[in-house]
Design an enzyme around this catalytic site. Sequence first.
Site, PDB file in Angstrom:
ATOM      1  N   SER A  79     100.294 -12.339 -47.642  1.00 19.56           N
ATOM      2  CA  SER A  79     100.425 -10.887 -47.725  1.00 19.56           C
ATOM      3  C   SER A  79      99.823 -10.387 -49.030  1.00 19.56           C
ATOM      4  O   SER A  79      99.994 -11.006 -50.084  1.00 19.56           O
ATOM      5  CB  SER A  79     101.907 -10.510 -47.678  1.00 19.56           C
ATOM      6  OG  SER A  79     102.088  -9.205 -48.143  1.00 19.56           O
ATOM      7  N   SER A  80      99.134  -9.258 -48.962  1.00 19.21           N
ATOM      8  CA  SER A  80      98.504  -8.720 -50.177  1.00 19.21           C
ATOM      9  C   SER A  80      99.534  -8.311 -51.222  1.00 19.21           C
ATOM     10  O   SER A  80      99.210  -8.135 -52.391  1.00 19.21           O
ATOM     11  CB  SER A  80      97.590  -7.546 -49.824  1.00 19.21           C
ATOM     12  OG  SER A  80      98.314  -6.587 -49.080  1.00 19.21           O
ATOM     13  N   GLY A 123     104.988  -4.468 -43.629  1.00 20.13           N
ATOM     14  CA  GLY A 123     106.159  -5.165 -44.139  1.00 20.13           C
ATOM     15  C   GLY A 123     105.919  -6.642 -44.383  1.00 20.13           C
ATOM     16  O   GLY A 123     104.970  -7.236 -43.854  1.00 20.13           O
ATOM     17  N   HIS A 153     108.073  -0.342 -44.914  1.00 20.51           N
ATOM     18  CA  HIS A 153     107.801   1.092 -45.017  1.00 20.51           C
ATOM     19  C   HIS A 153     108.753   1.812 -44.069  1.00 20.51           C
ATOM     20  O   HIS A 153     108.344   2.713 -43.343  1.00 20.51           O
ATOM     21  CB  HIS A 153     106.352   1.403 -44.676  1.00 20.51           C
ATOM     22  CG  HIS A 153     105.373   0.937 -45.711  1.00 20.51           C
ATOM     23  ND1 HIS A 153     104.075   1.398 -45.782  1.00 20.51           N
ATOM     24  CD2 HIS A 153     105.492   0.055 -46.741  1.00 20.51           C
ATOM     25  CE1 HIS A 153     103.442   0.804 -46.787  1.00 20.51           C
ATOM     26  NE2 HIS A 153     104.278  -0.020 -47.384  1.00 20.51           N
ATOM     27  N   ASP A 180     129.290  -0.087 -50.924  1.00 15.29           N
ATOM     28  CA  ASP A 180     129.538  -1.487 -50.582  1.00 15.29           C
ATOM     29  C   ASP A 180     128.360  -2.383 -50.985  1.00 15.29           C
ATOM     30  O   ASP A 180     128.536  -3.585 -51.197  1.00 15.29           O
ATOM     31  CB  ASP A 180     129.744  -1.641 -49.066  1.00 15.29           C
ATOM     32  CG  ASP A 180     131.155  -1.244 -48.638  1.00 15.29           C
ATOM     33  OD1 ASP A 180     132.068  -1.284 -49.483  1.00 15.29           O
ATOM     34  OD2 ASP A 180     131.331  -0.902 -47.455  1.00 15.29           O
ATOM     35  N   HIS A 205     109.916  -6.288 -48.171  1.00 15.27           N
ATOM     36  CA  HIS A 205     109.227  -5.005 -48.375  1.00 15.27           C
ATOM     37  C   HIS A 205     108.967  -4.386 -47.011  1.00 15.27           C
ATOM     38  O   HIS A 205     108.437  -5.055 -46.119  1.00 15.27           O
ATOM     39  CB  HIS A 205     107.915  -5.247 -49.112  1.00 15.27           C
ATOM     40  CG  HIS A 205     107.040  -4.034 -49.209  1.00 15.27           C
ATOM     41  ND1 HIS A 205     107.497  -2.828 -49.706  1.00 15.27           N
ATOM     42  CD2 HIS A 205     105.742  -3.831 -48.861  1.00 15.27           C
ATOM     43  CE1 HIS A 205     106.519  -1.936 -49.665  1.00 15.27           C
ATOM     44  NE2 HIS A 205     105.436  -2.514 -49.148  1.00 15.27           N
ATOM     45  N   HIS A 246     105.263   5.086 -52.487  1.00 20.10           N
ATOM     46  CA  HIS A 246     104.951   3.915 -51.673  1.00 20.10           C
ATOM     47  C   HIS A 246     106.128   3.649 -50.726  1.00 20.10           C
ATOM     48  O   HIS A 246     106.198   4.275 -49.670  1.00 20.10           O
ATOM     49  CB  HIS A 246     104.613   2.741 -52.600  1.00 20.10           C
ATOM     50  CG  HIS A 246     104.189   1.498 -51.920  1.00 20.10           C
ATOM     51  ND1 HIS A 246     103.730   0.390 -52.599  1.00 20.10           N
ATOM     52  CD2 HIS A 246     104.161   1.155 -50.613  1.00 20.10           C
ATOM     53  CE1 HIS A 246     103.430  -0.564 -51.729  1.00 20.10           C
ATOM     54  NE2 HIS A 246     103.685  -0.123 -50.518  1.00 20.10           N
ATOM     55  N   TYR A 279     136.852  -8.909 -50.091  1.00 21.82           N
ATOM     56  CA  TYR A 279     136.333  -8.642 -48.752  1.00 21.82           C
ATOM     57  C   TYR A 279     136.016  -9.958 -48.031  1.00 21.82           C
ATOM     58  O   TYR A 279     135.542 -10.912 -48.650  1.00 21.82           O
ATOM     59  CB  TYR A 279     135.070  -7.786 -48.873  1.00 21.82           C
ATOM     60  CG  TYR A 279     134.438  -7.422 -47.558  1.00 21.82           C
ATOM     61  CD1 TYR A 279     134.867  -6.306 -46.860  1.00 21.82           C
ATOM     62  CD2 TYR A 279     133.430  -8.214 -47.030  1.00 21.82           C
ATOM     63  CE1 TYR A 279     134.297  -5.974 -45.640  1.00 21.82           C
ATOM     64  CE2 TYR A 279     132.857  -7.891 -45.812  1.00 21.82           C
ATOM     65  CZ  TYR A 279     133.287  -6.774 -45.121  1.00 21.82           C
ATOM     66  OH  TYR A 279     132.716  -6.464 -43.929  1.00 21.82           O
ATOM     67  N   SER A 337      98.897 -12.280 -44.297  1.00 20.02           N
ATOM     68  CA  SER A 337      98.374 -10.923 -44.243  1.00 20.02           C
ATOM     69  C   SER A 337      97.822 -10.609 -42.857  1.00 20.02           C
ATOM     70  O   SER A 337      97.019 -11.384 -42.307  1.00 20.02           O
ATOM     71  CB  SER A 337      97.254 -10.782 -45.290  1.00 20.02           C
ATOM     72  OG  SER A 337      96.750  -9.479 -45.288  1.00 20.02           O
ATOM     73  N   GLY A 338      98.281  -9.505 -42.276  1.00 17.12           N
ATOM     74  CA  GLY A 338      97.637  -8.953 -41.090  1.00 17.12           C
ATOM     75  C   GLY A 338      97.821  -9.701 -39.783  1.00 17.12           C
ATOM     76  O   GLY A 338      97.096  -9.436 -38.826  1.00 17.12           O
TER      77      GLY A 338
HETATM   78 ZN   LIG Z   1     103.756  -1.381 -48.835  1.00 23.07          ZN
END
Ligand SMILES: [Zn+2]
Length: 232
Positions: A74-75, A28, A97, A120, A95, A169, A227, A45-46
């Site tokens: 991040s890649s 993510g 998973h 909503d 992003h 993905h 709302y 990244s990582g």
């Molecule tokens: Zn991904």
Amino acid sequence: MLLKTLREEVLEANLELVRRGLVLYTFGNVSGIDRGEGLVAIKPSGVPYEELTPAHVVVSDLEGNVVDGNLRPSSDLPTHLALYKSFSTIGGVAHTHSEFATAWAQAETPIPCFGTTHADYFHGPVPVTERLSSHEIAGDYELETGEAICRKFARLDPETIPAVLVAGHAPFCWGKNAHEAAHTAVILEYVARMAYHTLTINADCRPLARELHDKHFLRKHGRNATYGQVKS
Ligand SMILES: [Zn+2]
């Protein structure tokens, strides 16, 4: 440190994904953009989430050149950049998973709107991209992923449908800032899980009536929203 506040916001949004159980290990990433400066801050990244500090957040320009930070971004940065370039009003991208949203992405099936919780937040089904070609996968894969999302939104409004499922993905979500993008990712996972359960209970369940879908979306968004509290 360049863009200290934006880096702090991006770090906080990344940690929100952890708190809500949306990411495993280093999966993510969330980013945020400073439109005035034309700079994007994104998770490195990582790096394990528990070690992240604002200084670890990487700042790049819109072409992906790192302008501040010692770590690699991040890649998925090229995907985020493609979205910022195409969707001019968004300020954050998330992003994950996350389990159920990713299951729908793997099934290459749009998430239908079965109830008002979905309505909503998303003014229509959550769409799925086309599969990438072998040429696109072998080429600039992360950029092509972003291009596939933008093609899917050629006739959709990213402001009223702030998420997409990338075929095979996982989801990408967005919002007016990094916090809102992470919030959308959390809601998407909840909606994806409930849609799965709905079809498990009744495989023939019909989508929510258009009138009710419109009612819920439009009372929360747009010019005539009612709302929440009136902002003074
Ligand atoms: Zn991904």
